[in-house]
Design an enzyme around this catalytic site. Sequence first.
Site, short mmCIF file in Angstrom:
data_model
loop_
_atom_site.label_atom_id
_atom_site.label_comp_id
_atom_site.label_asym_id
_atom_site.label_seq_id
_atom_site.Cartn_x
_atom_site.Cartn_y
_atom_site.Cartn_z
N GLY A 51 3.73 -7.19 -2.62
CA GLY A 51 3.27 -7.78 -3.87
C GLY A 51 4.40 -7.77 -4.89
O GLY A 51 5.52 -8.20 -4.61
N ARG A 67 12.55 -18.23 0.94
CA ARG A 67 11.91 -16.91 0.89
C ARG A 67 12.99 -15.84 1.02
O ARG A 67 14.00 -16.04 1.70
CB ARG A 67 10.90 -16.77 2.03
CG ARG A 67 10.11 -15.47 1.95
CD ARG A 67 9.21 -15.29 3.17
NE ARG A 67 8.61 -13.96 3.15
CZ ARG A 67 8.09 -13.36 4.21
NH1 ARG A 67 8.11 -13.96 5.38
NH2 ARG A 67 7.57 -12.15 4.11
N HIS A 68 12.79 -14.71 0.38
CA HIS A 68 13.77 -13.62 0.42
C HIS A 68 14.00 -13.12 1.85
O HIS A 68 13.19 -13.35 2.76
CB HIS A 68 13.30 -12.45 -0.45
CG HIS A 68 12.00 -11.85 0.00
ND1 HIS A 68 11.90 -10.97 1.05
CD2 HIS A 68 10.73 -12.04 -0.45
CE1 HIS A 68 10.64 -10.63 1.24
NE2 HIS A 68 9.90 -11.27 0.33
N GLY A 69 15.09 -12.39 2.04
CA GLY A 69 15.40 -11.81 3.33
C GLY A 69 14.46 -10.67 3.70
O GLY A 69 13.73 -10.13 2.86
N ILE A 103 3.88 -15.56 -0.08
CA ILE A 103 2.60 -16.08 -0.58
C ILE A 103 2.85 -17.08 -1.70
O ILE A 103 2.22 -18.14 -1.76
CB ILE A 103 1.67 -14.95 -1.04
CG1 ILE A 103 1.30 -14.05 0.15
CG2 ILE A 103 0.41 -15.50 -1.69
CD1 ILE A 103 0.41 -12.87 -0.22
N GLU A 121 6.04 -12.64 -6.59
CA GLU A 121 4.99 -12.65 -5.59
C GLU A 121 3.63 -12.42 -6.24
O GLU A 121 3.53 -11.93 -7.38
CB GLU A 121 5.28 -11.57 -4.53
CG GLU A 121 4.29 -11.50 -3.37
CD GLU A 121 4.17 -12.81 -2.60
OE1 GLU A 121 3.71 -13.80 -3.19
OE2 GLU A 121 4.51 -12.82 -1.40
N ASN A 173 8.69 -5.13 4.80
CA ASN A 173 8.29 -6.15 5.77
C ASN A 173 8.28 -5.54 7.17
O ASN A 173 7.33 -5.71 7.94
CB ASN A 173 9.26 -7.33 5.76
CG ASN A 173 9.14 -8.24 4.57
OD1 ASN A 173 10.14 -8.81 4.13
ND2 ASN A 173 7.95 -8.42 4.02
N ARG A 195 -8.70 -7.59 0.63
CA ARG A 195 -7.55 -8.40 1.05
C ARG A 195 -8.01 -9.69 1.71
O ARG A 195 -7.48 -10.77 1.41
CB ARG A 195 -6.68 -7.58 2.02
CG ARG A 195 -5.33 -8.23 2.33
CD ARG A 195 -4.54 -7.41 3.33
NE ARG A 195 -5.09 -7.53 4.67
CZ ARG A 195 -4.77 -8.51 5.53
NH1 ARG A 195 -3.91 -9.45 5.17
NH2 ARG A 195 -5.30 -8.55 6.73
N ARG A 196 -9.01 -9.60 2.56
CA ARG A 196 -9.48 -10.79 3.26
C ARG A 196 -10.16 -11.78 2.31
O ARG A 196 -10.02 -12.99 2.47
CB ARG A 196 -10.43 -10.40 4.40
CG ARG A 196 -9.71 -9.75 5.56
CD ARG A 196 -10.60 -9.61 6.78
NE ARG A 196 -9.87 -9.04 7.89
CZ ARG A 196 -9.06 -9.73 8.69
NH1 ARG A 196 -8.88 -11.03 8.48
NH2 ARG A 196 -8.44 -9.12 9.68
#
EC number: 5.4.2.-
Length: 215
Positions: A22, A8-10, A152, A82, A15, A104-105
């Site tokens: 996204g 995964r990216h840094g 994700i 993503e 973040n 989102r949920r």
Amino acid sequence: MLQVYLVRHGETQWNAERRIQGQSDSPLTAKGEQQAMQVGERARSLGITHIISSDLGRTKRTAEIIAQACGCDITFDFRLRELDMGVLEKRQIDSLTEEEEGWRRQLVNGTQDGRIPGGESMQELSDRVHAALASCLELPQGSRPLLVSHGIALGCLVSTILGLPAWAERRLRLRNCSISRIDYQESQWLASGWVVETAGDVSHLDTPALDELQR
């Protein structure tokens, strides 16, 4: 047996701000750059032969730092991007309305064909990341590729290899610059195809990122 490493990216600015990325982008933080350097140190000892990265900026930069350490060229593959989060991209989690939080949920909790308006479904994400992974089988014998992607996207890939639904990625903790490994094996006695060897290893990092966004 083909071994494929997943990174995964840094850590990025968004973040740290708990902002939805996204397929939108923000730069790596100083901590994110340091994390990528630590992955590079680890990758140098793994015999990595190819680096294949999402073409988004945060993964590009992470891949560049890793490539400098292990001396590999980078191939960019849009299929490793993503999940497209549609109209919620660039928004802070805490700023979502009740309706937006419901979108989102629905998506992350497994509603069939759930998607954020303007975005994509988890099944669409799964289809494209598996297609990118399948391309690794066409590499020369003895190759050991490293894929740089997103929380994700990688969680979806690992979950579905395990036979779980794509949205089960919520149950995986793949922190920034974590390393996972999946193997492709052909065996009469063991499960043939892709198997998960490790997921979310952060033993190479001084201090893992504290974000929980997984994106």
